[in-house]
Enzyme design. Structure first.
Site, PDB file in Angstrom:
ATOM      1  N   ASP A  35       0.876  -1.419  -0.196  1.00  0.00           N
ATOM      2  CA  ASP A  35      -0.005   0.059   0.108  1.00  0.00           C
ATOM      3  C   ASP A  35       0.737   1.193  -0.001  1.00  0.00           C
ATOM      4  O   ASP A  35       1.599   1.515   1.010  1.00  0.00           O
ATOM      5  CB  ASP A  35      -0.909   0.051   1.069  1.00  0.00           C
ATOM      6  CG  ASP A  35      -1.950   1.114   1.192  1.00  0.00           C
ATOM      7  OD1 ASP A  35      -1.944   1.952   0.304  1.00  0.00           O
ATOM      8  OD2 ASP A  35      -2.897   1.052   1.953  1.00  0.00           O
ATOM      9  N   LEU A  36       1.118   1.939  -1.075  1.00  0.00           N
ATOM     10  CA  LEU A  36       1.762   3.137  -1.068  1.00  0.00           C
ATOM     11  C   LEU A  36       1.218   4.523  -0.439  1.00  0.00           C
ATOM     12  O   LEU A  36       1.940   5.312  -0.207  1.00  0.00           O
ATOM     13  CB  LEU A  36       1.899   3.564  -2.737  1.00  0.00           C
ATOM     14  CG  LEU A  36       2.842   3.079  -3.496  1.00  0.00           C
ATOM     15  CD1 LEU A  36       2.822   1.411  -3.592  1.00  0.00           C
ATOM     16  CD2 LEU A  36       3.164   3.714  -4.898  1.00  0.00           C
ATOM     17  N   TYR A 124      -1.337  17.461  -8.118  1.00  0.00           N
ATOM     18  CA  TYR A 124      -0.850  16.141  -8.715  1.00  0.00           C
ATOM     19  C   TYR A 124       0.332  16.218  -9.652  1.00  0.00           C
ATOM     20  O   TYR A 124       1.447  15.293  -9.218  1.00  0.00           O
ATOM     21  CB  TYR A 124      -1.910  15.588  -9.999  1.00  0.00           C
ATOM     22  CG  TYR A 124      -1.416  14.530 -10.656  1.00  0.00           C
ATOM     23  CD1 TYR A 124      -1.270  13.260 -10.203  1.00  0.00           C
ATOM     24  CD2 TYR A 124      -1.266  14.705 -12.203  1.00  0.00           C
ATOM     25  CE1 TYR A 124      -0.808  12.224 -11.027  1.00  0.00           C
ATOM     26  CE2 TYR A 124      -0.608  13.869 -13.061  1.00  0.00           C
ATOM     27  CZ  TYR A 124      -0.502  12.505 -12.379  1.00  0.00           C
ATOM     28  OH  TYR A 124       0.029  11.622 -13.190  1.00  0.00           O
TER      29      TYR A 124
END
Length: 298
Positions: A35-36, A124
């Protein structure tokens, strides 16, 4: 050779998996297993897996939602790549990571080179740039493949959205002042596989010769409007029936979104050709192949 491949539920990871199977022992953990969003746990996970090579397509890619989820975007796109690269540097394990045209501000009309100055417009883009820098600073042998406008016949993406809307509406209004190269997950994956040696013994030498950033997109350029028009026309030529009668070009300011997109997403492909010996397909050629795959499912 044992390869850790993340993000196989996504477009690039999903396209890479079948291409790599048979070439190596592939470890493709589910999200909850690697899980990043929990970067502090990754070194322990990597100690257990002991990969010879790490390929990391997994990322936070919800561009607009990232404006409200900055901390999560940075954990996944910057802190976790840092943790992975630090582990890789300590053990001499090469890393393939993926970046984006969103690290640039989209000014001008010239294609962006790998060494062009980044200036992301969105959270982002900022998070992805932070990840790129973290990997370089960690000192791991790495290739960062910078992509743009990624799509596939499966998953959630521009292609699938246009197909759905074309079936529902008589008129589509699509942005025409953002320019880039629509790039299939398959084209990216084919290029990445071509970069890799067959033997684990050759990995270090290969990455020592090629370490750094490389732009990896399809050749040519178009707008989102041009891309949408090609999608509809291509599927109609394959017998698909749509409600849409008109695809209208509009300006970006006529389609407001939370995160600002770069107007110029052109990426220079010189390094890809000269350093890696890879000539990518044109975006039209790649689209044709993807439409053939998509038509078989609709």
């Amino acid at each position: 050779m044992k390869i850790l491949l993340t993000g196989t539920a996504g477009q690039v990871g999903g396209a890479l998996l079948p291409l790599l199977q048979g070439r190596a022992d592939i470890v493709a953990p589910e999200l909850e297993e690697f899980d990043l969003s929990r970067p502090d746990e990754l070194a322990g996970k990597l100690d257990s897996i002991k990969p010879d090579l790490i390929i990391n397509p997994a990322a936070y890619t919800a561009v607009d939602r990232a404006e409200d989820e900055r901390e999560l975007a940075f954990r996944i796109n910057a802190e976790s790549p840092r943790a992975i690269a630090q582990w890789a540097a300590r053990r001499g394990v090469p890393l393939v990571h993926f970046s984006t045209d969103y690290v640039f501000d989209g000014s001008g009309e010239s294609p962006w080179r790998e060494d062009s100055t980044p200036a992301p417009l969105s959270v982002y883009g900022q998070s992805k740039l932070a990840g790129d820098k973290a990997i370089a600073e960690a000192g791991a042998l790495h290739v960062i493949a910078r992509t743009s406008w990624v799509y596939a016949a499966t998953g959630a993406n521009f292609l699938k959205t246009i197909v759905r809307l074309a079936g529902e509406r008589e008129q589509l209004r699509i942005v025409a002042d953002q320019i880039g190269a629509p790039t299939t997950a398959n084209a990216i994956s084919q290029a990445v596989v071509a970069m890799l040696p067959r033997s684990a013994d050759d990995l270090r030498k290969t990455f020592e010769q090629r370490s750094g950033v490389v732009n990896l997109v399809c050749a040519g350029e178009t707008s989102w409007h041009g891309f949408a028009t090609a999608i509809v026309a291509g599927l109609q030529s394959r017998g698909a029936k749509f409600a849409v009668k008109e695809i209208v070009p509009i300006r970006s300011d006529e389609f407001p979104v939370k995160a600002k997109r770069p107007s110029n997403s052109r990426l220079d492909l010189t390094r890809l050709r000269e350093r890696f010996g890879i000539t990518p397909p044109s975006w039209q050629q790649a689209l044709d192949r993807e439409l053939d795959a998509l038509k078989a499912t609709i």
